[in-house]
Design an enzyme around this catalytic site. Structure first.
Site, PDB file in Angstrom:
ATOM      1  N   ILE A 175     -12.026   4.733  36.997  1.00  0.00           N
ATOM      2  CA  ILE A 175     -13.203   3.951  36.642  1.00  0.00           C
ATOM      3  C   ILE A 175     -14.147   4.838  35.837  1.00  0.00           C
ATOM      4  CG2 ILE A 175     -14.344   4.540  38.840  1.00  0.00           C
ATOM      5  CD1 ILE A 175     -15.677   1.804  38.767  1.00  0.00           C
TER       6      ILE A 175
ATOM      7  N   VAL B 196     -22.920   6.355  35.013  1.00  0.00           N
ATOM      8  CA  VAL B 196     -23.929   7.118  34.289  1.00  0.00           C
ATOM      9  C   VAL B 196     -23.511   7.395  32.855  1.00  0.00           C
ATOM     10  CG1 VAL B 196     -24.857   8.163  36.377  1.00  0.00           C
ATOM     11  CG2 VAL B 196     -23.069   9.364  35.079  1.00  0.00           C
TER      12      VAL B 196
ATOM     13  N   GLU C 203     -25.547   7.116  29.455  1.00  0.00           N
ATOM     14  CA  GLU C 203     -25.533   8.102  28.375  1.00  0.00           C
ATOM     15  C   GLU C 203     -25.251   7.431  27.029  1.00  0.00           C
ATOM     16  OE1 GLU C 203     -25.898  11.751  26.472  1.00  0.00           O
ATOM     17  OE2 GLU C 203     -26.452  11.201  28.526  1.00  0.00           O
TER      18      GLU C 203
END
Length: 305
Positions: free
Chosen positions: A56, A60, A64
């Site tokens: 997966i 975050v 980004e």
């Protein structure tokens, strides 16, 4: 149709490089809007050993990607000389709605909603073929590209020792994160609802491999991940959560106060009151040498593995 930017043009504007460049192609629609594509491939570094048997894309890294698309839109105004660090000063109202897996194609949308002083506010969303996957409000700001100014204080109470509550092997028995996305080194203290984790930053980490101009700085998006992994390790160590797994659900607010550089020791303090449901909410700070460099309030879900 707007201006289409390939990797060469993107790299001419953004400083990010492998393995942290999260945009494959961009269409700039106006001075304040753009969309981008990020193809999600099993060959990417962060999938190697990460979440065994269930690859997966870390949430975050969607943050980004949104940050980078916003930065592409505002860099010429915030940093026209290209000499400063455009960073994520505040991150708000982040919701992770669905996962991205190898084979997905990620669409990133960004709109600059406000310029104020030396900052810009960006609203962004990501999508895959199944629908929306993430959303966030990001405040971008600029700071000098300053290097380290002092030596760290070595061998304090947070350094690993014979009575450290959790070393990295114990952490790995609780969380599914692996190289290169296991971002805590040990747990130095657990006191009821409070946990203290440690991450030692070294220039040999992959994220610093191709930093331009020898300016190696930890992305703020990864500070969110470090905080989440610290909280998950604590919650999953509780007997009632044995054998379960934690998923990042949302970030109410995160704020960065100073850059983090190789040689820094991050001390992550998180408070995690026991919840009555599968969702856990925590808040905490990251300090370097006793100085707060980052704060966050987040939520994650505890589910069966």
């Amino acid at each position: 149709m707007g201006e289409v930017l390939g990797v060469r043009q993107i790299k001419a504007i953004l400083p990010q490089r492998y393995p942290m460049l999260m945009l494959d192609r961009v269409e700039v629609l106006s001075e304040t809007t753009a969309w981008a594509v990020k193809n999600v491939s099993m060959n990417e570094l962060y999938f190697q050993g990460h979440f065994p048997n269930h690859p997966i894309m870390p949430g975050v890294l969607q943050v980004e990607a949104m940050k980078q698309l916003g930065e592409l839109l505002v860099r010429s105004k915030l940093d026209p000389e290209g000499t400063q660090d455009v960073y994520m000063r505040v991150l708000e109202k982040v919701k992770f709605r669905r996962p991205n897996n190898p084979g997905d194609r990620l669409k990133i949308e960004a709109e600059v909603t406000e310029f104020r002083d030396a900052e810009a506010v960006v609203k962004a969303k990501t999508f895959n073929n199944g629908g929306q996957t993430c959303e966030a409000i990001i405040t971008l700001a600029v700071r000098p590209r300053e290097g380290a100014r002092e030596m760290p204080l070595l061998f304090n109470e947070n350094d690993k020792h014979s009575e450290t509550p959790m070393d990295v092997l114990r952490i790995m028995s609780l969380v599914p994160h692996r190289y290169p996305f296991l971002l805590i080194d040990n747990i130095s203290m657990i006191d009821g609802e409070h946990i203290r984790a440690v991450k030692n930053i070294t220039v040999n980490e992959e994220i610093f491999a191709h930093c331009p101009d020898d300016y190696a700085v930890m992305p703020e998006s990864l500070l969110c991940e470090i905080s989440a992994q610290s909280g998950c390790a604590c919650v999953l160590s509780r007997p009632e959560n044995a054998g379960k797994i934690g998923y990042f659900m949302s970030i109410d607010r995160a704020e960065s106060f100073a850059p983090i550089l190789p040689g820094d020791q991050l001390v992550i303090d998180i408070d995690l009151p026991p919840g009555k449901s599968k969702f856990g909410k925590g808040s905490g700070t990251i300090t370097v040498g006793g100085r707060v460099v980052f704060s966050i309030t987040l939520m994650f879900a505890i589910v069966d593995a």
